[in-house]
Design an enzyme around this catalytic site. Structure first.
Site, PDB file in Angstrom:
ATOM      1  CD  GLU A   1      -2.813   1.166   2.448  1.00 40.04           C
ATOM      2  OE1 GLU A   1      -3.975   1.565   2.332  1.00 40.04           O
ATOM      3  OE2 GLU A   1      -2.320   0.813   3.539  1.00 40.04           O
TER       4      GLU A   1
ATOM      5  CG  MET B   1      -0.260  -3.513   5.043  1.00 46.05           C
ATOM      6  SD  MET B   1      -1.117  -1.969   4.614  1.00 46.05           S
ATOM      7  CE  MET B   1      -2.266  -2.555   3.364  1.00 46.05           C
ATOM      8  CD  GLU B   2      -4.982  -1.769   5.860  1.00 43.17           C
ATOM      9  OE1 GLU B   2      -5.420  -1.012   4.983  1.00 43.17           O
ATOM     10  OE2 GLU B   2      -4.029  -1.454   6.606  1.00 43.17           O
TER      11      GLU B   2
ATOM     12  CG  HIS C   1      -5.859   1.084  12.694  1.00 46.52           C
ATOM     13  ND1 HIS C   1      -6.351   2.358  12.644  1.00 46.52           N
ATOM     14  CD2 HIS C   1      -5.432   0.800  11.433  1.00 46.52           C
ATOM     15  CE1 HIS C   1      -6.226   2.824  11.416  1.00 46.52           C
ATOM     16  NE2 HIS C   1      -5.657   1.889  10.662  1.00 46.52           N
ATOM     17  CD  GLU C   2      -3.209  -2.137  10.850  1.00 37.76           C
ATOM     18  OE1 GLU C   2      -3.656  -2.440   9.728  1.00 37.76           O
ATOM     19  OE2 GLU C   2      -2.803  -0.989  11.112  1.00 37.76           O
TER      20      GLU C   2
ATOM     21  CE1 TYR D   1      -3.731   5.279   9.487  1.00 33.87           C
ATOM     22  CE2 TYR D   1      -2.943   7.011   8.031  1.00 33.87           C
ATOM     23  CZ  TYR D   1      -3.043   5.679   8.351  1.00 33.87           C
ATOM     24  OH  TYR D   1      -2.473   4.730   7.545  1.00 33.87           O
TER      25      TYR D   1
END
Length: 975
Positions: free
Chosen positions: A212, A353-354, A387-388, A485
């Site tokens: 990303e 990172m998701e 969050h992820e 964010y």
């Protein structure tokens, strides 16, 4: 981006052009120095030579371009072809004992739907070389059908590859694009990268990915846009000693031999769900894992074997399942994948990172030492994991759009739909697994307040830009900032607040069902919220959801409201610097603003301001001094509030008599707003100071922290001691700090572990104690000396980490060369962590004897003791101390030829720029100017001269402001 340095009371603002230049120069210098410390005392890895160039085969193939910066330029692909499915083989040519060069190769077959007749196939490719002949099969399902490829053209500037065809691809038909590729495997932490690390005393390496926003194109040719989703079959060829991970579970592990007869392992993964290219992920490593199953979802946490053995990832494992369950229950959805892997990398530039099914984290973001009893570390891990995981949360038929993995933004201009909303939900998940955390306090302190400090300059972008702005030379990486964010999360918080959480979740659910496995923009979301609002009669809005929310997402900045108690009038304007004569000339933005408010301690019905000014009869007050109004209760809206002097006086009196009549978050907001209003020229400093009289009764550390950040900014501590305001500030502040100081000092002396659940003590007690010692509080100085001496007597003793930096600094400051030498010994101790070394590197600059500081600077010249990066950090630390500026100045001027020759001018120029921040008089400025003129090139002199001109303005304004502060303190010391 965090809050700007030097905010609050003592920062002057004049001459817009000069300020802009200062910020650019200063940010560049500080970023350089921040990067330097990250490399301090670390040996740089030797540069990796490029892999041998392999001549591409096939007709008309041009030489491929060199690596191009994905995320740099932005070129949109034509919509003639839409990808449906990728068959991707990836082969990193890496063996454990290999020293380099490193390379990877692969093959990708992309099934596409042709939507418009075309004689060319355009897709993304950056820094890749062709391997073998490209081909196009089809139209499908005709057996043996193909379209001849005339040539493959690489366009480095646009990061695209163009397959030029001798025939036409026909609309409505399916084809398969077949491309072989190879590329360099670098250690740059982007795309597909290699990194070295140490595990159980042995040097190892691993391969991982970070794609990303636009790095997938550096790993394999693809349609690298978020809206161009497809399914993936992935196969990874790797050394047998490694394990390979990807988004989906492995379904087969086999062996193959290469052309030299060497054995490789082939791991094949199940077909993925439909997803964007930036979510594809690969890890090839020699890690161990811990595992558990939550509602049928196998969760594995992968990390270095040593870390797994010692239980460092057990906490992350224990919270991951419950957070998944919490999100599923909250949204009435369930997770669609059979497994979730979380991988802790020793080095990972993105932090976390998701990637769907394979989340990747910086090791420090996922590991918790079982011996660490304190909440703050757990909270940080819980927030990041939440969050992820938020990006993963999907239903069996639909998925939460804001999380981005199943329903994704159409284009990067609406990135906040992914990251801002995930940032909102991360705090809900974190407080679910750590219920002792205060959700509202942490959210306002960590999210809302920092971004309010940044989102107030001319030129700051809006939350959602038009698609045509995110094109051409625009850098996608600039979108990954606090606006996306923190402002995204703050606006979401406000939206959920005025809708009510019930309606907000209902609207999300409706939205998800319609846009699963597809793409959407914010207008689609507003439409579905409107549908929910229209279907009920409890919540009434003054305008459509789109009109309200576009005023917050499509305009830059935010408003400040001003309330006149006598007339009940509230007006709004964009919050900009009134001291900058150009800042407010042409800005007439208007927001539709929800106003939560309180009168005399009682909450009132929500009001709306939908024009520049409006009279609210309910807000006209009586002549009674006990009749007061508070707007934006608990910071529920994304704006600042100004009052007339009448209300400010009544609020100040209320705080002195009964501070808890105002909620803690609102006290925090009131203090932060009033200093920001002072800084930007809306009110005088005396008004802000009046609101600090009550502080002896303030028990909340997070409120004390915002007070001290404004009254005693860290970068001005040494400067303030040179003004007559210091003894007055000392007397005024210590009188008010003593109650809270002694409360926490008691814990430090008797049982610091009792504070393990006090999150804000872990975050901000250091600032309170550092200020108390800086102000000369004898008990603080004695405590620091006692704890430091205890450490010297027994190096196994652990100074309470809550105040460790303060204790080390003032322990060295109060001592002699004996204390300094002990810090030096501990710095060089092999068991010292990076954090320990940072604390001691700073502490050694706290010495009060000039010869110790000079010796310290001389040590910095030794290659045997420090790297050149540490030399710059040592100079920076010394220059910020009371007696250090002159010593550092003399050291740099005396050693400039040696420093310049050994470390390069660029490094030292950054140091000089930072030194310019700590000059206190015009004479010192002139001295710096003379030195700059003698040592710098002409273009460099221009920038530094501009910097010094700003410093002159800062000094002039500071003197004027400090005179005001001193006069006020003189009159109010006895209050």
């Amino acid at each position: 981006m965090g809050p700007r340095d030097g905010r609050g009371l003592y920062v002057g603002r004049r001459a817009a052009a000069l300020v802009a230049a200062l910020l650019l120069a200063l940010v560049a210098a500080l970023l350089a120095l921040a990067a330097l410390y990250g490399r301090c005392r670390q040996e740089a890895s030797p540069p990796v030579p490029p892999p041998p160039r392999i001549s591409p085969a096939g007709p008309g193939l041009a030489d491929p371009p060199g690596p191009a910066p994905a995320g740099g330029s932005v070129r949109r692909l034509p919509r003639h072809l839409m990808p449906l499915h990728y068959d991707l083989e990836l082969w990193p040519r890496v063996r454990p004992s290999q020293t380099g060069p490193f390379a990877f190769s692969g093959q990708v077959n992309i099934t596409v739907l042709c939507r418009q007749d075309t004689d060319a196939a355009v897709l993304h490719s950056s820094g890749l070389q062709s391997r073998g002949a490209a081909a196009v099969r089809g139209p499908l399902p005709e057996p043996g059908a193909a379209v001849e490829v005339a040539g493959l053209r690489q366009e480095a500037a646009g990061e695209v590859a163009v397959l030029e065809l001798r025939g036409q691809l026909r609309a409505g038909r399916h084809y398969v694009l077949q491309l072989g590729f190879q590329g360099r495997l670098e250690e740059d932490l982007d795309g597909l990268f290699l990194t070295h690390y140490t595990d159980q005393g042995r040097s190892s390496m691993l391969i991982a990915s970070q794609l990303e926003p636009a790095y997938a194109r550096t790993v394999y040719p693809c349609f690298d846009e978020p809206a161009m989703k497809a399914t993936f079959n992935i196969r990874i060829v790797h050394d047998p000693s490694y394990v390979a991970l990807s988004n989906m579970p492995a379904i087969d592990v086999s062996e193959m031999k290469d052309e030299n007869g060497s054995l490789w392992t082939v791991t094949t993964f199940n077909t993925s769900l439909k997803m964007s290219t930036y979510l594809t992920a690969f890890v090839i490593c020699d890690f161990d894992y811990v595992t558990r199953t939550e509602r049928g979802n196998q969760i594995r946490i992968w990390a270095r074997k040593e870390a797994v053995k010692h239980g460092y990832v057990d906490y992350a494992l224990n919270i991951t399942g419950p957070i998944f369950s919490f999100l599923e229950d909250l949204l009435n959805v369930s997770y669609p994948l059979p497994k979730t892997d979380l991988v802790a990398l020793p080095d990972f530039g993105a932090g976390a990172m998701e990637n769907w099914g394979l989340m990747i984290f910086q090791e420090s973001s996922l590991m918790y030492l079982p011996s660490d009893k304190f909440t703050s570390r757990k909270a940080m891990i819980a927030i990041i994991v939440s969050h992820e995981l938020g990006h993963q949360a999907c239903g069996k038929k639909f998925c939460a759009f804001w999380f981005g993995n199943l329903v994704t933004m159409n284009w990067w201009n609406d990135l906040w739909l992914n990251e801002g909303l995930a940032s909102y939900f991360e705090y809900l998940g974190a407080t679910f697994v750590e219920p002792k955390l205060s959700l509202d306090k942490i959210f306002y302190d960590h999210v809302v307040q920092p971004v309010l400090r940044e989102d107030n300059e001319i030129g700051v972008r809006s939350l959602s830009e038009s698609e045509d702005k995110i094109n051409g030379s625009f850098s996608l990486m600039t979108l990954f900032d606090s606006i996306t964010y923190n402002k995204g999360a703050s606006v979401t918080w406000m939206l959920a607040g005025f809708l009510t959480e019930k309606l907000f979740i209902r609207a999300l659910t409706l939205y998800l069902k319609e846009f699963s496995f597809s793409n959407a923009n914010q207008d689609d979301f507003w439409t579905h919220i409107q549908m929910v609002v229209d279907a009920q009669d409890e919540v009434h809005l003054p305008a459509s959801v789109k009109q309200i929310m576009d005023s917050w997402t499509c305009q830059n900045g935010f408003p400040v409201l001003t309330l006149n108690l006598t007339t009940g009038t509230i007006s709004q304007e964009q919050f900009l610097n009134k001291k900058n004569e150009n800042s407010t000339d042409s800005y007439n933005n208007t927001w539709i603003i929800p106003i939560s408010w309180m009168r005399n301690g009682s909450s009132q019905p929500l009001m709306w301001l939908d024009k520049s000014s409006k009279v609210f009869p309910e807000m006209q007050v009586s002549e009674s001094e006990y009749d007061w109004i508070l707007l934006n209760v608990n910071l529920s809206g994304y704006y600042r509030v100004n009052y007339d002097q009448l209300n400010f006086k009544r609020l100040a009196r209320l705080l002195e008599n009964d501070p808890k009549a105002i909620p803690a978050v609102s006290r925090f907001q009131l203090i932060d707003d009033v200093f920001a209003l002072t800084q930007f020229g809306y009110i005088e400093i005396e008004t802000a100071l009046e609101l600090t009289k009550y502080l002896a009764r303030e028990e909340e550390l997070f409120i004390w922290n915002v007070v001290l950040l404004n009254l005693v900014p860290e970068n001005l501590e040494s400067t303030l001691k040179n003004y007559e305001v210091y003894p007055l500030l000392k007397k005024y502040l210590l009188k008010r700090m003593l109650p809270i100081y002694h409360y926490y000092a008691g814990f430090i002396r008797q049982n610091a572990d009792a504070l393990e659940d006090d999150y804000f003590a872990q975050m901000y007690l250091e600032k309170l104690f550092a200020t108390a010692c800086w102000l000369g509080l004898q008990d603080c100085l004695n405590l620091s000396s006692e704890l430091y001496a205890k450490w010297m007597d027994n190096p196994e003793y652990k100074i309470p980490f809550l105040i460790r930096r303060t204790v080390c600094c003032y322990g060295v400051a109060a001592g002699s060369d004996k204390e300094w030498n002990f810090a030096w010994e501990m710095y060089n101790h092999t068991d010292s962590t990076k954090e320990d070394k940072d604390i001691l590197l700073s502490a050694m600059s706290c010495a009060k004897e000039s010869w110790l500081l000079y010796r310290y600077l001389q040590y910095g010249l030794s290659d045997a003791l420090f790297s050149s990066n540490c030399t710059a950090i040592i100079i920076l630390y010394v220059v910020t101390k009371d007696i250090g500026h002159r010593i550092a100045w003399e050291f740099v001027t005396e050693n400039w030829p040696l420093l310049s020759e050994r470390y390069g001018k660029e490094l030292l120029h950054d140091v000089l720029k930072v030194m310019g921040r700590f000059v206190n008089t015009d004479v010192q400025i002139q001295e710096l100017q003379v030195f700059y003129n003698a040592t710098l090139e002409e273009d460099e002199r221009v920038a530094t001269t501009l910097l010094l001109e700003i410093t002159k303005f800062e000094n002039m304004e500071r003197r004027e402001l400090l005179m005001q502060v001193a006069n006020w303190l003189q009159k109010n010391l006895d209050d």
